[in-house]
Scaffold this motif. Structure first.
Motif, PDB file in Angstrom:
ATOM      1  N   THR A  68      -6.400 -14.677  -6.958  1.00 45.20           N
ATOM      2  CA  THR A  68      -5.734 -15.948  -6.625  1.00 45.20           C
ATOM      3  C   THR A  68      -4.238 -15.775  -6.391  1.00 45.20           C
ATOM      4  O   THR A  68      -3.561 -16.736  -6.037  1.00 45.20           O
ATOM      5  N   TRP A  69      -3.727 -14.586  -6.592  1.00 46.46           N
ATOM      6  CA  TRP A  69      -2.291 -14.356  -6.446  1.00 46.46           C
ATOM      7  C   TRP A  69      -1.894 -14.426  -4.977  1.00 46.46           C
ATOM      8  O   TRP A  69      -2.618 -13.985  -4.092  1.00 46.46           O
ATOM      9  N   ASN A  70      -0.717 -14.959  -4.745  1.00 43.55           N
ATOM     10  CA  ASN A  70      -0.220 -15.144  -3.389  1.00 43.55           C
ATOM     11  C   ASN A  70       0.414 -13.848  -2.879  1.00 43.55           C
ATOM     12  O   ASN A  70       1.279 -13.275  -3.509  1.00 43.55           O
ATOM     13  N   MET A  71      -0.046 -13.432  -1.705  1.00 44.54           N
ATOM     14  CA  MET A  71       0.553 -12.267  -1.048  1.00 44.54           C
ATOM     15  C   MET A  71       0.581 -12.535   0.445  1.00 44.54           C
ATOM     16  O   MET A  71      -0.437 -12.863   1.042  1.00 44.54           O
ATOM     17  N   ASN A  79       7.406  -8.102   1.294  1.00 42.56           N
ATOM     18  CA  ASN A  79       6.157  -8.485   0.630  1.00 42.56           C
ATOM     19  C   ASN A  79       5.976  -7.722  -0.683  1.00 42.56           C
ATOM     20  O   ASN A  79       5.554  -8.293  -1.690  1.00 42.56           O
ATOM     21  N   ALA A  80       6.302  -6.435  -0.661  1.00 43.05           N
ATOM     22  CA  ALA A  80       6.196  -5.628  -1.881  1.00 43.05           C
ATOM     23  C   ALA A  80       7.183  -6.131  -2.936  1.00 43.05           C
ATOM     24  O   ALA A  80       6.848  -6.239  -4.119  1.00 43.05           O
ATOM     25  N   ARG A  81       8.402  -6.459  -2.508  1.00 45.42           N
ATOM     26  CA  ARG A  81       9.401  -6.983  -3.440  1.00 45.42           C
ATOM     27  C   ARG A  81       8.977  -8.326  -4.012  1.00 45.42           C
ATOM     28  O   ARG A  81       9.020  -8.539  -5.221  1.00 45.42           O
ATOM     29  N   ASN A 146      -7.890  -8.398   4.118  1.00 45.34           N
ATOM     30  CA  ASN A 146      -7.779  -7.585   2.905  1.00 45.34           C
ATOM     31  C   ASN A 146      -6.365  -7.617   2.353  1.00 45.34           C
ATOM     32  O   ASN A 146      -5.409  -7.513   3.111  1.00 45.34           O
ATOM     33  N   LYS A 147      -6.294  -7.758   1.044  1.00 49.83           N
ATOM     34  CA  LYS A 147      -4.984  -7.743   0.386  1.00 49.83           C
ATOM     35  C   LYS A 147      -5.069  -6.830  -0.827  1.00 49.83           C
ATOM     36  O   LYS A 147      -6.032  -6.879  -1.579  1.00 49.83           O
ATOM     37  N   GLY A 148      -4.050  -6.000  -1.000  1.00 48.72           N
ATOM     38  CA  GLY A 148      -4.034  -5.100  -2.129  1.00 48.72           C
ATOM     39  C   GLY A 148      -2.638  -4.567  -2.376  1.00 48.72           C
ATOM     40  O   GLY A 148      -1.742  -4.686  -1.545  1.00 48.72           O
ATOM     41  N   VAL A 149      -2.481  -3.975  -3.538  1.00 47.85           N
ATOM     42  CA  VAL A 149      -1.208  -3.397  -3.927  1.00 47.85           C
ATOM     43  C   VAL A 149      -1.472  -2.018  -4.502  1.00 47.85           C
ATOM     44  O   VAL A 149      -2.395  -1.833  -5.288  1.00 47.85           O
ATOM     45  N   GLN A 150      -0.673  -1.085  -4.088  1.00 54.41           N
ATOM     46  CA  GLN A 150      -0.727   0.265  -4.649  1.00 54.41           C
ATOM     47  C   GLN A 150       0.511   0.451  -5.505  1.00 54.41           C
ATOM     48  O   GLN A 150       1.630   0.230  -5.041  1.00 54.41           O
ATOM     49  N   ILE A 151       0.321   0.853  -6.761  1.00 50.45           N
ATOM     50  CA  ILE A 151       1.446   1.108  -7.653  1.00 50.45           C
ATOM     51  C   ILE A 151       1.440   2.581  -7.994  1.00 50.45           C
ATOM     52  O   ILE A 151       0.455   3.108  -8.509  1.00 50.45           O
ATOM     53  N   THR A 152       2.535   3.252  -7.689  1.00 50.53           N
ATOM     54  CA  THR A 152       2.702   4.665  -8.013  1.00 50.53           C
ATOM     55  C   THR A 152       3.836   4.746  -9.021  1.00 50.53           C
ATOM     56  O   THR A 152       4.840   4.045  -8.884  1.00 50.53           O
TER      57      THR A 152
END
Length: 155
Positions: A68-71, A79-81, A146-152
């Motif tokens: 449900t998070w907005n991206m 967008n990443a910030r 598709n929505k996603g986030v990669q965290i390194t």
């Protein structure tokens, strides 16, 4: 009369013993140091993972389930910030945030894996440092379906 005999080590025997002990120490010390460094790195990785898991739990408690998070659509730094500032940063001890396209050395930082190979991260991710020195790099990958986030992270 009874003569008491006294025995002792000669200087040569003592020096040979010290040389042998020195050689054994020189051979085992590097292996011990490497083992310590690996254990230290593993501890830092576990700590960073635990911190990210706690951040996720806190963010879900405040913002609902991630689906449900907005991206916004697009793989942009903004967008990443925005994602990071909404769902990640409020739950961490952030000490420095890298501005977009910054030429500061800490913002141009190159990441390396445990295998010493360089990671070529996309340039449109958002980087920030935690109080313990951990660098987090967030890359938002999204389009209409598709929505996603990669965290390194780098310890």
């Amino acid at each position: 009369m009874y003569k008491e005999s006294k025995s002792a080590f000669t200087l040569a025997e003592t020096l040979i013993t010290l040389v042998i002990v020195g050689i054994v120490a020189a051979l085992t010390l590097p292996a011990m140091i490497i083992g310590y460094q690996k254990d230290e790195a593993l501890g830092k990785i576990k700590k960073a993972y635990s911190t990210l898991q706690q951040t996720k739990i806190k963010s879900i408690a405040d913002n609902g389930q991630p689906k449900t998070w907005n991206m916004a659509n697009g793989n942009t730094w903004e967008n990443a910030r925005d994602f990071s500032e909404t769902y990640i940063v409020p739950y961490l001890s952030v000490v420095y945030k890298c501005p977009q396209n910054s030429n500061e050395p800490r913002c141009r930082y190159t990441m390396y894996g445990l295998n010493k190979q360089q990671y070529n991260l996309p340039t449109n991710g958002y980087k920030f440092y935690l109080a313990d020195g951990t660098l987090l790099y967030v890359f938002a990958s999204s389009d209409a379906s598709n929505k996603g986030v990669q965290i390194t992270f780098d310890i």
